[in-house]
Motif scaffolding. Structure first.
Motif, short mmCIF file in Angstrom:
data_model
loop_
_atom_site.label_atom_id
_atom_site.label_comp_id
_atom_site.label_asym_id
_atom_site.label_seq_id
_atom_site.Cartn_x
_atom_site.Cartn_y
_atom_site.Cartn_z
N VAL A 1 0.72 -1.13 0.02
CA VAL A 1 -0.05 0.35 -0.19
C VAL A 1 1.07 1.26 -0.10
N VAL B 1 2.52 2.21 -3.41
CA VAL B 1 1.46 2.62 -4.24
C VAL B 1 1.01 4.10 -3.96
N TYR C 1 0.77 -1.29 -8.42
CA TYR C 1 0.51 -2.82 -7.59
C TYR C 1 -0.17 -3.63 -8.80
N GLY D 1 -3.35 -1.83 -8.40
CA GLY D 1 -3.09 -0.56 -7.60
C GLY D 1 -2.62 0.64 -8.20
N ALA E 1 -3.91 5.99 -2.38
CA ALA E 1 -3.42 4.41 -3.14
C ALA E 1 -5.11 3.89 -3.42
N PHE F 1 -6.95 1.18 -5.19
CA PHE F 1 -7.15 -0.35 -5.66
C PHE F 1 -8.35 -0.88 -6.30
#
Length: 456
Positions: A99, A102, A108, A133, A144, A146
């Motif tokens: 995390v 990102v 990601y 991500g 971030a 996702f």
């Protein structure tokens, strides 16, 4: 021995299982090497577009909520709070370092690198780790974002994969079944080619098939049938040859002596002698034709003969009475012993048996010897035996005694009017009554023919 039916089921199961396994492996290879990276790439592009629109939206969270309603699951992670949009994730575990990377501006690739499950089961894993991500700036703060498509969108992604897997299974199954069918049909084609050879009259060929199923049994029965057909063909040729010879000889004699009778210088004694020879040859032809007709009728009727109860003792007594003059004229003695017997059979056919056995005994008896006929009645069967004190038979002659047209040494018999069919008729008639005909003999001492008939 596995039956052909069992083999077919077993091979079908093996083919289907192997096709499914191969299709699974090929589809899995396609999924790992093509589908996962391609899905990751496309969703990464979508995630970047959504991030770009979210950065310029007046209300980023409202925009993300609206976007999630179109078929996506979103997770937004900021410095102070986290937000989920769309359907919930089953697994929300995501390493903090991923995390943070990102948030720091990296991407990601969870879909590409996700290793949970085999085949496409991992593709459908509803986990946060199985997502992509991208970095996004919301209200001046790095976040971030996702993204993971909803399950319905994912099904649209893999329908091609399932179609390819199905196509591979079908193609492999068809190819395997074609191969199996070829293996199955190959021996049948051999049998067909063998049949074509047999139709041309060659009974020496045999199908080269060695199996332990129904086709193997068929091949063995087929070979046995070929052997029997070959034997039948040999017997047919011999039969035609023997009949032709046995008809031709008396005809030539009749024609020859008929021409001799045209000579006006013949004495009455010579004429009488020639006429007697012609009559004897005519009787020989008549006997041959009757016996051939009798054999033909026996073969046509098979075991379906008309039976009725009759006094077999009386039948034998009448038979001996008819031949008494001939026995006496040959200087032979006759003895007999008969039990009382009522038998259920075909009297006309059995009469032919007694006629042939007695004439055979007269033919091969020595001068001044005797013939003995007996009839015994037992619980389950009756036996009729005819014994002579004649020239006897060797082992080779005994083995062929009941063959059609076979004659023992004519030079040692008292007469030469035999056709070689009499004992064959004896055997045929006895067997269709369910009985047996046997012979025992000592060369130079005599012969005994024994007929055994079961009570029915």
């Amino acid at each position: 021995m596995r039956s052909l039916y069992t083999k077919f089921l077993l091979y079908t199961l093996i083919i289907m299982s192997a096709s499914f396994l191969i299709g699974f492996l090929l589809a899995n290879a396609y999924y790992q090497n093509n589908l996962k990276p391609e899905t990751d790439r496309k969703n990464m592009q979508i995630a970047k577009q959504i991030a770009s629109y979210a950065e310029s939206a007046d209300n980023p969270e409202a925009y993300l909520s609206t976007t999630a309603a179109t078929g996506y699951q979103l997770f937004l992670k900021g410095p102070e709070k986290s937000s989920f949009f769309g359907n919930p994730f089953d697994g929300k575990d995501l390493p903090e370092e991923d995390v943070q990377r990102v948030i720091d501006g990296k991407t990601y690739h969870g879909m590409r690198d996700f290793s949970g499950g085999i085949f496409v089961t991992g593709f459908f894993a509803n986990e946060l780790r199985n997502s992509v991500g991208v970095p996004v700036t919301i209200e001046g703060e790095p976040h971030a974002l996702f993204l993971r498509p909803d399950i319905k969108l994912l099904f649209n992604e893999v329908h091609t994969l399932f179609g390819q897997m199905t196509a591979v299974i079908i193609i492999l199954s068809l190819l395997a079944m074609l191969l199996f069918s070829g293996i199955l049909v190959h021996p049948i084609r051999k049998l067909s080619r063998t049949t074509d050879v047999i139709k041309k009259g060659d009974f020496t060929v045999h199908p080269d098939i060695h199996r332990k199923d129904e086709i193997g049994t068929l091949a063995r029965n087929f070979s046995s049938m070929i052997d029997r057909l070959g034997e039948v063909d040999r017997l047919r040729r011999n039969f035609v040859s023997n009949v032709s010879h046995d008809i031709q000889t008396p005809l030539l004699n009749i024609r020859g002596y008929s021409h001799l009778l045209e000579n006006p210088k013949l004495s009455e004694e010579e004429k009488t002698q020639y006429i007697n020879i012609i009559q004897d040859e005519t009787e020989r032809l008549s006997t041959l034709s009757r016996q051939l007709l009798l054999l033909s009728s026996i073969e046509d009727s098979g075991k379906l003969i008309e039976r009725q109860s009759f006094d077999i003792k009386r039948q034998l007594e009448e038979t001996l009475r008819r031949y008494h003059w001939r026995i006496s004229s040959e200087g032979l003695a006759l003895t007999y012993s008969f039990d009382e017997v009522t038998y259920n059979g075909n009297a006309e056919l059995l009469q032919a048996v007694w006629d042939n056995l007695i004439t055979n005994a007269i033919k091969y008896s020595k001068p001044d010897s005797s013939i003995h006929v007996s009839l015994q009645n037992m619980d389950k069967e009756i036996t009729v035996s005819v014994r002579d004190e004649g020239i006897g038979m060797s082992e080779a002659e005994i083995s062929r005694a009941f063959d059609r047209f076979y004659r023992a040494d004519e030079a040692r018999s008292r007469t030469t009017d035999g056709t070689g069919l009499g004992l064959s008729i004896v055997k045929e008639v006895t067997e269709i009554h369910g009985g047996t005909a046997s012979v025992s003999s000592i060369p130079g001492e005599g012969t005994v023919f024994t007929i055994t008939l079961p009570h029915l």
